[in-house]
Write a protein that holds these residues in place. Structure first.
Motif, PDB file in Angstrom:
ATOM      1  N   LEU A  28     -13.628  -3.699 -22.733  1.00  0.00           N
ATOM      2  CA  LEU A  28     -14.772  -4.549 -22.657  1.00  0.00           C
ATOM      3  C   LEU A  28     -15.644  -4.647 -23.905  1.00  0.00           C
ATOM      4  CD1 LEU A  28     -15.973  -3.560 -19.018  1.00  0.00           C
ATOM      5  CD2 LEU A  28     -14.599  -5.842 -19.663  1.00  0.00           C
ATOM      6  N   LEU A  56     -18.658   3.934 -22.702  1.00  0.00           N
ATOM      7  CA  LEU A  56     -19.024   3.565 -24.019  1.00  0.00           C
ATOM      8  C   LEU A  56     -17.950   4.142 -25.152  1.00  0.00           C
ATOM      9  CD1 LEU A  56     -20.698   1.961 -25.893  1.00  0.00           C
ATOM     10  CD2 LEU A  56     -22.125   4.024 -26.179  1.00  0.00           C
ATOM     11  N   GLN A  72     -24.683  -1.550 -34.595  1.00  0.00           N
ATOM     12  CA  GLN A  72     -26.097  -2.338 -34.947  1.00  0.00           C
ATOM     13  C   GLN A  72     -25.830  -2.990 -36.338  1.00  0.00           C
ATOM     14  OE1 GLN A  72     -28.644  -2.302 -32.685  1.00  0.00           O
ATOM     15  NE2 GLN A  72     -29.670  -4.098 -34.145  1.00  0.00           N
ATOM     16  N   TYR A  93     -16.382  -0.919 -24.565  1.00  0.00           N
ATOM     17  CA  TYR A  93     -16.268  -0.057 -23.725  1.00  0.00           C
ATOM     18  C   TYR A  93     -15.144   0.230 -23.023  1.00  0.00           C
ATOM     19  CZ  TYR A  93     -21.345   0.307 -22.528  1.00  0.00           C
ATOM     20  OH  TYR A  93     -22.832   0.670 -22.773  1.00  0.00           O
ATOM     21  N   THR A 109     -26.536  -6.013 -31.828  1.00  0.00           N
ATOM     22  CA  THR A 109     -25.848  -5.072 -31.163  1.00  0.00           C
ATOM     23  C   THR A 109     -24.441  -5.171 -30.499  1.00  0.00           C
ATOM     24  OG1 THR A 109     -28.004  -4.046 -30.792  1.00  0.00           O
ATOM     25  CG2 THR A 109     -26.010  -2.964 -29.604  1.00  0.00           C
ATOM     26  N   LEU A 115     -25.485  -8.967 -15.399  1.00  0.00           N
ATOM     27  CA  LEU A 115     -26.520  -8.326 -14.960  1.00  0.00           C
ATOM     28  C   LEU A 115     -27.134  -9.083 -13.660  1.00  0.00           C
ATOM     29  CD1 LEU A 115     -28.812  -6.107 -15.534  1.00  0.00           C
ATOM     30  CD2 LEU A 115     -30.071  -7.907 -16.752  1.00  0.00           C
ATOM     31  N   TYR A 168     -21.040  -3.586 -28.535  1.00  0.00           N
ATOM     32  CA  TYR A 168     -20.391  -2.360 -27.750  1.00  0.00           C
ATOM     33  C   TYR A 168     -18.953  -2.514 -27.346  1.00  0.00           C
ATOM     34  CZ  TYR A 168     -25.371  -2.361 -26.668  1.00  0.00           C
ATOM     35  OH  TYR A 168     -26.643  -2.320 -26.505  1.00  0.00           O
ATOM     36  N   SER A 217     -19.572   8.664 -30.176  1.00  0.00           N
ATOM     37  CA  SER A 217     -19.452  10.066 -29.841  1.00  0.00           C
ATOM     38  C   SER A 217     -18.136  10.427 -29.014  1.00  0.00           C
ATOM     39  CB  SER A 217     -20.584  10.606 -29.319  1.00  0.00           C
ATOM     40  OG  SER A 217     -20.990  10.012 -28.357  1.00  0.00           O
ATOM     41  N   GLN A 218     -17.801   9.070 -28.260  1.00  0.00           N
ATOM     42  CA  GLN A 218     -16.833   9.171 -27.238  1.00  0.00           C
ATOM     43  C   GLN A 218     -15.616   8.207 -27.694  1.00  0.00           C
ATOM     44  OE1 GLN A 218     -18.060   9.805 -22.972  1.00  0.00           O
ATOM     45  NE2 GLN A 218     -19.685   8.162 -23.737  1.00  0.00           N
ATOM     46  N   GLU A 258     -30.019   1.889 -26.481  1.00  0.00           N
ATOM     47  CA  GLU A 258     -29.535   0.630 -25.666  1.00  0.00           C
ATOM     48  C   GLU A 258     -28.152   1.301 -25.290  1.00  0.00           C
ATOM     49  OE1 GLU A 258     -31.736  -2.610 -29.017  1.00  0.00           O
ATOM     50  OE2 GLU A 258     -29.507  -2.706 -28.388  1.00  0.00           O
ATOM     51  N   LYS A 259     -27.948   2.400 -25.098  1.00  0.00           N
ATOM     52  CA  LYS A 259     -26.594   2.848 -24.687  1.00  0.00           C
ATOM     53  C   LYS A 259     -26.784   2.681 -22.970  1.00  0.00           C
ATOM     54  CE  LYS A 259     -23.781   7.057 -24.104  1.00  0.00           C
ATOM     55  NZ  LYS A 259     -23.568   8.261 -24.963  1.00  0.00           N
ATOM     56  N   LEU A 260     -25.820   2.292 -22.114  1.00  0.00           N
ATOM     57  CA  LEU A 260     -25.710   2.356 -20.724  1.00  0.00           C
ATOM     58  C   LEU A 260     -24.817   3.396 -20.173  1.00  0.00           C
ATOM     59  CD1 LEU A 260     -26.085  -1.590 -19.589  1.00  0.00           C
ATOM     60  CD2 LEU A 260     -27.494   0.428 -19.484  1.00  0.00           C
ATOM     61  N   GLN A 267     -20.861   1.825 -30.387  1.00  0.00           N
ATOM     62  CA  GLN A 267     -21.924   0.923 -30.623  1.00  0.00           C
ATOM     63  C   GLN A 267     -22.163   0.629 -31.973  1.00  0.00           C
ATOM     64  OE1 GLN A 267     -25.678   2.226 -28.507  1.00  0.00           O
ATOM     65  NE2 GLN A 267     -26.721   0.476 -29.881  1.00  0.00           N
ATOM     66  N   SER A 274     -25.597  -7.492 -27.374  1.00  0.00           N
ATOM     67  CA  SER A 274     -27.018  -7.622 -26.966  1.00  0.00           C
ATOM     68  C   SER A 274     -28.075  -7.683 -28.026  1.00  0.00           C
ATOM     69  CB  SER A 274     -27.663  -6.268 -26.161  1.00  0.00           C
ATOM     70  OG  SER A 274     -27.699  -5.314 -27.122  1.00  0.00           O
ATOM     71  N   ASP A 322     -23.385   4.709 -32.379  1.00  0.00           N
ATOM     72  CA  ASP A 322     -22.651   5.791 -31.688  1.00  0.00           C
ATOM     73  C   ASP A 322     -21.352   5.600 -31.253  1.00  0.00           C
ATOM     74  OD1 ASP A 322     -23.818   7.267 -28.271  1.00  0.00           O
ATOM     75  OD2 ASP A 322     -22.199   7.460 -29.436  1.00  0.00           O
ATOM     76  N   LYS A 355     -31.249  -6.782 -30.078  1.00  0.00           N
ATOM     77  CA  LYS A 355     -31.730  -5.621 -30.325  1.00  0.00           C
ATOM     78  C   LYS A 355     -33.228  -5.491 -29.738  1.00  0.00           C
ATOM     79  CE  LYS A 355     -33.691  -2.831 -33.963  1.00  0.00           C
ATOM     80  NZ  LYS A 355     -33.416  -1.511 -33.409  1.00  0.00           N
ATOM     81  N   LEU A 392     -26.851  -6.299 -21.332  1.00  0.00           N
ATOM     82  CA  LEU A 392     -25.712  -6.314 -22.211  1.00  0.00           C
ATOM     83  C   LEU A 392     -24.977  -7.775 -21.474  1.00  0.00           C
ATOM     84  CD1 LEU A 392     -26.270  -3.624 -22.978  1.00  0.00           C
ATOM     85  CD2 LEU A 392     -23.876  -3.108 -22.808  1.00  0.00           C
ATOM     86  N   TYR A 445     -25.208  -4.231 -12.143  1.00  0.00           N
ATOM     87  CA  TYR A 445     -24.338  -4.964 -12.912  1.00  0.00           C
ATOM     88  C   TYR A 445     -23.303  -5.372 -11.655  1.00  0.00           C
ATOM     89  CZ  TYR A 445     -26.058  -4.927 -17.604  1.00  0.00           C
ATOM     90  OH  TYR A 445     -26.858  -5.060 -18.660  1.00  0.00           O
TER      91      TYR A 445
END
Lengths: 114, 114
Positions: free
Chosen positions: A91, A45, A50, A35, A31, B47, A33, A58-59, B100-102, A48, A95, A56, A97, A103, B37
């Motif tokens: 960033l 975020l 996989q 950010y 995974t 973390l 990401y 969406s943003q 797994e989204k933060l 993301q 991670s 994801d 899975k 993270l 974090y």
């Protein structure tokens, strides 16, 4: 164990120019990401992955931002054309899975748009 | 949508003393995870501690411990015997079960003074 690598560390561009950021996650982390961290705020975020599939986005402002993760390893985040409000630290994190929420972050790429 | 609120933008503490950072969150989920974090000035986020919502016992990691109040949706971080190396931004983060989204709060800037 090598950590998450990102480049470049710093980038200054003028608005309407394009920029690309690169990320190499920890070996074996499925995974990945991206950010966006604007000064004074927490990370948000953008996308993301996989393996090489998007989980994801969406943003992610898709009219100007794009990201890919070829072969499920490295990833590139591109901004074209950049706006002043894109000034932020980008960033990358990875991670395993199933490793709920832990993270591992890179040092980030600081973008300044003039 | 899940939200995370950190009401203390900045805090300071004397070396060797104890400090508590506050965090509240909003969710309709019952299965989730909470995290703290740490982001030192070099920007690589790491973390500090995590808490599973189904566990009643508060998590501890050496000098770091949490006070998890599920009904109040509160998740504070206590740092005992503060050290100069604890100076950093601290972000509270939330992860809902199955994802797994933060989602991060805006952070608290902690300064440990000698």
């Amino acid at each position: 164990e090598a950590g998450v690598a990102q480049s470049p560390r710093y980038k200054i561009i003028e608005k309407r120019q394009s920029v690309a950021f690169w990320c190499n996650p920890i070996s074996g982390h499925a995974t990945l990401y991206w950010y966006q961290q604007i000064l004074g705020q927490g990370p948000k975020l953008l996308i993301q992955f996989q393996n090489n599939g998007v989980v994801d986005d969406s943003q992610l402002p898709k009219d100007r931002f794009s990201a890919e993760r070829l072969k499920g390893v490295d990833s590139t985040l591109k901004i074209q054309p950049a706006k002043l409000e894109d000034s932020a630290v980008y960033l990358c994190a990875s991670s395993l899975k199933g490793l709920r929420g832990e993270l591992f972050f890179g040092e980030g790429s600081r973008l300044t748009v003039l | 949508a899940q939200t995370v609120t950190q009401s203390q933008p900045e805090m300071s503490v004397q070396e060797a003393e104890t400090v508590t950072l506050s965090c509240t969150y909003d969710t309709s989920e019952n299965n989730y995870y909470l995290f703290w974090y740490k982001q030192p000035p070099s920007r690589q986020m790491i973390l500090v501690i995590r808490q599973e919502a189904y566990k009643q016992q508060n998590a501890t990691e050496n000098r770091f411990s949490v006070n998890f109040q599920k009904a109040a949706k509160s998740f504070s971080l206590k740092i005992s015997d503060s050290q100069l190396g604890d100076t950093a931004m601290y972000f509270c983060a939330f992860n809902e079960g199955g994802s797994e989204k933060l989602v991060f709060g805006k952070g608290t800037k902690l300064t440990v003074n000698p």
